[in-house]
Motif scaffolding. Structure first.
Motif, mmCIF file in Angstrom:
data_model
loop_
_atom_site.group_PDB
_atom_site.id
_atom_site.type_symbol
_atom_site.label_atom_id
_atom_site.label_comp_id
_atom_site.label_asym_id
_atom_site.label_seq_id
_atom_site.Cartn_x
_atom_site.Cartn_y
_atom_site.Cartn_z
ATOM 1 N N ALA A 471 0.833 -1.210 0.000
ATOM 2 C CA ALA A 471 0.000 0.000 0.000
ATOM 3 C C ALA A 471 0.865 1.257 0.000
ATOM 4 N N PHE A 472 1.937 1.246 0.782
ATOM 5 C CA PHE A 472 2.803 2.424 0.886
ATOM 6 C C PHE A 472 3.575 2.702 -0.392
ATOM 7 N N THR A 473 3.928 1.648 -1.137
ATOM 8 C CA THR A 473 4.811 1.810 -2.303
ATOM 9 C C THR A 473 4.296 2.860 -3.277
ATOM 10 N N HIS A 474 3.014 2.833 -3.563
ATOM 11 C CA HIS A 474 2.443 3.797 -4.509
ATOM 12 C C HIS A 474 2.691 5.229 -4.065
ATOM 13 N N GLY A 475 2.642 5.471 -2.739
ATOM 14 C CA GLY A 475 2.788 6.838 -2.240
ATOM 15 C C GLY A 475 4.216 7.261 -1.957
ATOM 16 N N THR A 476 5.073 6.309 -1.555
ATOM 17 C CA THR A 476 6.433 6.679 -1.152
ATOM 18 C C THR A 476 7.380 6.859 -2.339
ATOM 19 N N VAL A 477 7.172 6.111 -3.422
ATOM 20 C CA VAL A 477 8.070 6.215 -4.586
ATOM 21 C C VAL A 477 8.116 7.645 -5.132
ATOM 22 N N PRO A 478 6.982 8.319 -5.372
ATOM 23 C CA PRO A 478 7.042 9.709 -5.858
ATOM 24 C C PRO A 478 7.742 10.663 -4.881
ATOM 25 N N ILE A 479 7.609 10.425 -3.570
ATOM 26 C CA ILE A 479 8.263 11.286 -2.584
ATOM 27 C C ILE A 479 9.786 11.160 -2.700
ATOM 28 N N ILE A 480 10.257 9.931 -2.852
ATOM 29 C CA ILE A 480 11.696 9.698 -3.017
ATOM 30 C C ILE A 480 12.195 10.313 -4.330
ATOM 31 N N ASP A 496 0.397 12.883 -5.944
ATOM 32 C CA ASP A 496 -1.060 12.750 -5.892
ATOM 33 C C ASP A 496 -1.529 12.836 -4.439
ATOM 34 N N GLU A 497 -2.810 12.669 -4.232
ATOM 35 C CA GLU A 497 -3.374 12.867 -2.893
ATOM 36 C C GLU A 497 -2.784 11.910 -1.866
ATOM 37 N N PHE A 498 -2.612 10.630 -2.237
ATOM 38 C CA PHE A 498 -2.092 9.660 -1.276
ATOM 39 C C PHE A 498 -0.633 9.960 -0.919
ATOM 40 N N SER A 499 0.170 10.344 -1.920
ATOM 41 C CA SER A 499 1.562 10.711 -1.642
ATOM 42 C C SER A 499 1.623 11.923 -0.718
ATOM 43 N N ARG A 500 0.748 12.882 -0.951
ATOM 44 C CA ARG A 500 0.703 14.061 -0.084
ATOM 45 C C ARG A 500 0.298 13.678 1.337
ATOM 46 N N GLN A 501 -0.608 12.721 1.452
ATOM 47 C CA GLN A 501 -1.020 12.268 2.781
ATOM 48 C C GLN A 501 0.151 11.633 3.523
ATOM 49 N N LEU A 502 0.909 10.786 2.829
ATOM 50 C CA LEU A 502 2.066 10.152 3.454
ATOM 51 C C LEU A 502 3.134 11.186 3.808
ATOM 52 N N GLN A 503 3.380 12.106 2.902
ATOM 53 C CA GLN A 503 4.377 13.138 3.156
ATOM 54 C C GLN A 503 3.939 14.016 4.327
ATOM 55 N N HIS A 504 2.673 14.364 4.330
ATOM 56 C CA HIS A 504 2.099 15.144 5.432
ATOM 57 C C HIS A 504 2.283 14.400 6.758
ATOM 58 N N SER A 505 1.994 13.094 6.725
ATOM 59 C CA SER A 505 2.109 12.280 7.932
ATOM 60 C C SER A 505 3.539 12.235 8.438
ATOM 61 N N ALA A 506 4.508 12.095 7.529
ATOM 62 C CA ALA A 506 5.917 12.034 7.933
ATOM 63 C C ALA A 506 6.337 13.325 8.641
ATOM 64 N N TYR A 507 5.955 14.467 8.092
ATOM 65 C CA TYR A 507 6.341 15.743 8.712
ATOM 66 C C TYR A 507 5.589 15.976 10.015
ATOM 67 N N LYS A 508 4.377 15.509 10.065
ATOM 68 C CA LYS A 508 3.616 15.643 11.311
ATOM 69 C C LYS A 508 4.262 14.812 12.415
ATOM 70 N N GLN A 509 4.660 13.581 12.089
ATOM 71 C CA GLN A 509 5.324 12.722 13.065
ATOM 72 C C GLN A 509 6.618 13.361 13.561
#
Length: 572
Positions: A471-480, A496-509
């Motif tokens: 599930a994470f692969t789709h969102g993390t690859v564009p961030i890298i 895309d929206e899911f990548s932004r959600q993951l990126q948002h989550s990383a900075y929030k953490q």
């Protein structure tokens, strides 16, 4: 010069040459002081005023000195070789020398830049004001300081299957389910050997003034490293992790009696320990609420931090915290107490918090391209987790392994490959394909581990890792790819929206972690409610309900997007 040395110099010639250039620049004349400095600044102001006016009249163009052009190119080369420098630190003797030379040269260069930085003198202000009237500053003025990565990675020499790594996470659970005799027979280690080893371990820790609780030593598993039946010698090994990033390794040997009529004899000279501490300033899953992403989703060394106002402040704060989390740092003790409090709070509300974790996992899967994937593996995993003691430790380690397999290892493999053959990674499509292939390799290893697993306990855990990782692969690859676009000079992807959600989550953490370390500890009931609220916020985030409400994080994400696009188009 030997053939080996010649090959070595050829392979790293580009980095050598760049280091030589910044050394040539930073070893120039020392900055003037007092009256001499005032006179120099005055003359320089008059010279620049004349140059600027002549340039505006079209009579003379300001020239960029050859060394300045050479330096600009060298700085860009070194920025693109940050990861190579980190790799060299762990290499051969000659490679370590080159890494040391690079680091020392960068520090010397930065010190020179600081010593020659513009002051608040009136002549400097006039010069800067007039310089700002130009359409664009010369490349040399853009160079600024070189920012080194501020965390070192731990190099694990022994190769382990995922199932073996998981053994450390659920060893305390296994000890509570099996009798000591049954557990020791499986590992071919006698109870006497275990007791003797632990006594030696406690003595070594005390002698080295390492504050590790006796209970931790008792609960951490002892592994059979090797056995020589002919000589009757057995080697034992214990890894203690008192705090994320801190590792204590203990090794020792015993001489066994052939008839087993006497106690095993410890071989005193064989007992020793090694310690290491690696802090990135980013939370391990156990330091958040049992789940967090990987630090590789935060850019390590953007070339132009001066163009990233919000990110640079956060990065500097993170650097400061990382240093204070080292064993002698001011936040180390507080960090350990905070982690202990979170574990106690989790145990108090385990069933409710695990239910929220399951909802979070299901929400993430549905938000990704795996929306149609069956969620049964999540159900099996959390049903099992509820029944286990030390569930928080096991959940945290499971998520840490997922980060390692699907983010950390592929990221590092890509960095290593692009340093070896940079010309092959100028195309974003090829770079993305390479990264996805490395992730697939990790998936294949997990599948093999699944086939080799002996219990549902292991199988359910591995299934959870595979589903969440997919599930994470789709969102993390564009961030890298966004971060690498600066080094490899291709157009950054639009997240895309899911990548932004993951990126948002990383900075929030990251931001939550930095704030927690500066706050006073609460009581366990308050911490339980706090963990509950964090999970609810994460669930809302991946449902797309809260991104726009957290302006501080959104400004960083927007800044990153603008920065990488600006860096790409400025080179076109």
């Amino acid at each position: 010069m030997s053939e080996k040395e010649s090959t070595y110099l050829d392979e790293y010639r580009e980095l050598h040459e760049a280091i030589a250039v910044i050394n040539k620049y930073s070893k120039g004349k020392a900055p003037l002081q007092g009256a001499a400095a005032t006179l120099k600044y005055f003359k320089e102001t008059i010279r620049q005023i004349g140059t600027l006016f002549l340039h505006r009249l079209g009579r003379k163009k300001p020239e960029i000195q050859p060394l300045e052009c050479e330096l600009t190119k060298a700085l860009e080369t070194i920025k693109n070789h940050y990861h190579l420098i980190e790799k060299l630190k762990k290499g051969t003797k000659e490679e370590k020398k080159l890494a040391t030379l690079a680091v020392d040269s960068i520090k010397s260069y930065n010190k020179h830049i600081e010593s020659n930085a513009p002051s608040s003198r009136w002549c400097d202000k006039i010069t800067r004001f007039l310089s700002n009237q130009q359409l664009s500053p010369p490349p040399f003025l853009e160079s600024k300081k070189l920012h080194l990565p501020f965390s070192a990675s731990t190099n694990v020499k022994t190769k382990q299957r995922t199932v073996d790594k998981l053994q450390h996470a659920f060893s305390k659970v296994a000890c509570s389910l099996d009798s000591p005799s049954k557990s020791t027979r499986k590992r071919k280690i006698t109870t006497q050997e275990i007791d003797h080893f632990r006594m030696k371990a406690i003595t070594l820790l005390r002698d080295h003034k390492l504050k590790v609780k006796r209970e931790t030593v008792q609960k951490t598993p002892i592994v059979l490293l090797s056995e020589d039946p002919e000589k009757g010698i057995v080697s034992l090994f214990q890894t203690i992790t008192p705090f994320p990033g801190e590792t204590i390794e203990l090794k020792g040997k015993f001489k066994r009696n052939p008839e087993n009529t006497e106690r095993p004899i410890p071989m005193s000279d064989s007992f020793h320990l090694t310690t290491s501490s690696t802090q990135t300033g980013f939370p391990h899953p156990s330091q958040h609420h049992g789940w967090s992403l990987a630090v590789q989703l935060i850019p390590v060394c953007p070339h132009r931090l001066d163009l990233m106002t919000h990110f640079s402040i956060l990065q500097e704060n993170r650097k400061e915290i990382a240093n204070t989390l080292l064993p002698m740092g001011k936040h180390n003790k507080h960090g350990k107490e905070l982690l202990k409090l979170k574990k106690e709070a989790f145990d108090m509300g385990k069933q409710e918090l695990l239910s929220l974790h399951q909802t979070l996992s299901e929400t993430i899967v549905k938000s990704s391209l795996c929306a149609n994937c069956p969620v049964e593996p999540l159900t099996h995993y959390f049903d099992l987790l509820v029944t286990l003691p030390y569930a928080y430790d096991y959940l945290s380690e499971t998520n840490a392994i997922m980060n390692e397999k699907y983010i950390k290892i592929p990221y590092n493999q890509l960095q290593e490959a692009r340093l070896s053959t940079p010309e092959q990674f100028k195309n974003r499509g090829h770079t993305q394909e390479f990264l996805i292939e490395r992730i697939k390799e990790q998936e294949e290893k997990l599948s093999y581990d699944y086939e080799q697993a002996n219990t549902d306990f292991e199988k359910f855990t591995l299934s959870y890792i595979q589903l969440m990782g997919k599930a994470f692969t789709h969102g993390t690859v564009p961030i890298i790819l966004q971060e690498l676009s600066e080094n490899l000079a291709f157009a950054p992807p639009l997240l895309d929206e899911f990548s932004r959600q993951l990126q948002h989550s990383a900075y929030k953490q990251l931001m939550i972690f930095l704030e927690e370390l500066k706050e006073k500890l609460s009581d366990v009931e308050h911490m339980q409610r706090y963990l509950n609220d964090l999970l609810l916020e994460d669930i809302a985030l991946f449902k797309g309900e809260t991104i726009d409400e957290e302006e501080k994080i959104s400004s960083i994400l927007n800044e990153l997007e603008a920065y990488y696009n600006q860096r790409y188009y400025s080179r076109q």
